[in-house]
Write a protein that holds these residues in place. Structure first.
Motif, PDB file in Angstrom:
ATOM      1  N   GLU A 150     -13.901  -4.910  -1.386  1.00  0.00           N
ATOM      2  CA  GLU A 150     -14.138  -4.495  -2.769  1.00  0.00           C
ATOM      3  C   GLU A 150     -12.842  -4.471  -3.589  1.00  0.00           C
ATOM      4  N   HIS A 151     -11.867  -5.210  -3.162  1.00  0.00           N
ATOM      5  CA  HIS A 151     -10.611  -5.287  -3.919  1.00  0.00           C
ATOM      6  C   HIS A 151     -10.785  -6.254  -5.093  1.00  0.00           C
ATOM      7  N   ALA A 175      -4.934  -6.125  -7.392  1.00  0.00           N
ATOM      8  CA  ALA A 175      -3.610  -6.402  -6.828  1.00  0.00           C
ATOM      9  C   ALA A 175      -3.679  -6.642  -5.327  1.00  0.00           C
ATOM     10  N   VAL A 176      -4.428  -5.798  -4.619  1.00  0.00           N
ATOM     11  CA  VAL A 176      -4.534  -5.947  -3.163  1.00  0.00           C
ATOM     12  C   VAL A 176      -5.273  -7.230  -2.806  1.00  0.00           C
ATOM     13  N   TYR A 201       2.951 -12.237 -10.637  1.00  0.00           N
ATOM     14  CA  TYR A 201       1.998 -11.128 -10.699  1.00  0.00           C
ATOM     15  C   TYR A 201       2.711  -9.797 -10.520  1.00  0.00           C
ATOM     16  N   CYS A 202       3.569  -9.721  -9.517  1.00  0.00           N
ATOM     17  CA  CYS A 202       4.222  -8.449  -9.194  1.00  0.00           C
ATOM     18  C   CYS A 202       5.271  -8.044 -10.232  1.00  0.00           C
ATOM     19  N   ARG A 203       5.792  -9.007 -10.979  1.00  0.00           N
ATOM     20  CA  ARG A 203       6.801  -8.664 -11.987  1.00  0.00           C
ATOM     21  C   ARG A 203       6.206  -8.472 -13.376  1.00  0.00           C
ATOM     22  N   VAL A 210       1.651   0.575  -9.764  1.00  0.00           N
ATOM     23  CA  VAL A 210       0.214   0.467  -9.508  1.00  0.00           C
ATOM     24  C   VAL A 210      -0.032  -0.367  -8.254  1.00  0.00           C
ATOM     25  N   ILE A 211       0.729  -1.446  -8.109  1.00  0.00           N
ATOM     26  CA  ILE A 211       0.578  -2.293  -6.914  1.00  0.00           C
ATOM     27  C   ILE A 211       0.895  -1.490  -5.659  1.00  0.00           C
TER      28      ILE A 211
END
Length: 281
Positions: A150-151, A175-176, A201-203, A210-211
């Motif tokens: 459910e990510h 994110a996950v 995405y991570c930046r 949040v990540i």
């Protein structure tokens, strides 16, 4: 709500604009037909940042990856999807790739790839046939999609073209889920865009805090533990192979390349530091 993106201003006439508009229209039609589809791949960092900021500098994808979950692979839905692609939207199956459907729009090629969230079988075959009552479609197994669970999240894109304004809710991996998919596919292929999408995405696409929080909440999942191992090992230092791949995709050279390498390593460490490896005391 933030202002709508303006297709005529923010996205001038290019193939990128054509593909973006087709993606938005495709999602609308899938929703009208009740087909449970998730947009994945390189579109995730693009759409996520676009929804948050109403702008993005991400090097967007030029094919549309549509992940079909179990409910979307039922026989009636397969027939509906075939008619939607062929009759409503005017796509034809590619001669080269059996799970790709394509058409020309204003002289630009638009490609839709159908994916399924099933694990690979013992024969390691990556393409499956999905049978409807009167039709069939091929889909490619999306590595990692069988464990994203459910990510999933929904982002909202509002766009203005001429005098009309439309809004669409788009389901994408959160994110996950995104990190599971992108690190898992890296076990099967080496494409510069995969580590680039992770870094971007991570930046830019999501708040690093949040990540980290989402990873922490799901850290007991084996797939998440694998993500953390992959990220730590593949982005370990500025000369790591995946760091080099990101820089190559960005066409970074000289001093810019050195600076960006530092940003890449720092960005990934900001979301992985503090997580103990599995089995650590």
């Amino acid at each position: 709500m933030a202002a709508a993106i303006q297709i005529t201003k923010d996205f001038p006439p290019t193939r990128e604009r054509v593909v973006l508009l087709e993606l938005l229209r495709l999602v609308q039609e899938l929703q009208r037909q009740g087909i449970d589809a998730i947009v994945c791949g390189g579109w995730v960092p693009f759409l996520k940042e676009l929804a948050r900021q109403n702008q993005t500098a991400h090097m967007m994808s030029l094919d549309i990856d549509v992940l079909l979950r179990a409910a979307a692979r039922e026989r009636e839905k397969i027939d509906t999807l075939m008619y939607l692609l062929r009759d409503t939207l005017g796509y034809e199956r590619s001669r080269d790739v059996s799970f790709r459907y394509e058409k020309e729009v204003d002289g630009n090629l638009v490609e839709v790839e159908l994916l399924a969230d099933l694990p690979r079988g013992v024969d390691d075959e990556a393409v499956i046939k999905m049978r409807g009552n009167s039709t069939s479609l091929n889909a490619c197994l999306a590595d990692g999609a069988d464990v994203i669970g459910e990510h999933i999240e929904t982002v909202q894109i509002t766009w203005r073209e001429a005098d009309t304004e439309q809004t669409v809710d788009i389901r994408i991996p959160d994110a996950v889920g995104f990190l599971i998919l992108k690190t898992t596919v890296g076990h099967y292929r080496m494409k510069d865009k995969d580590p680039y999408d992770i870094y971007y995405y991570c930046r830019y696409s999501e708040d690093p805090d949040v990540i980290r929080q989402k990873l922490a909440e799901s850290r007991e999942e084996r797939a998440v533990q694998s993500v953390l191992v992959d990220l730590r090992s593949r982005f370990d230092h500025i000369d790591s192979e995946w760091v080099e791949m990101v820089l190559n995709h960005m066409n970074a050279v000289g001093d810019e390349r050195d600076r960006e390498a530092q940003f890449i390593v720092r960005t990934i460490r900001s979301i992985t530091d503090g997580f103990e490896p599995e089995g650590a005391k």
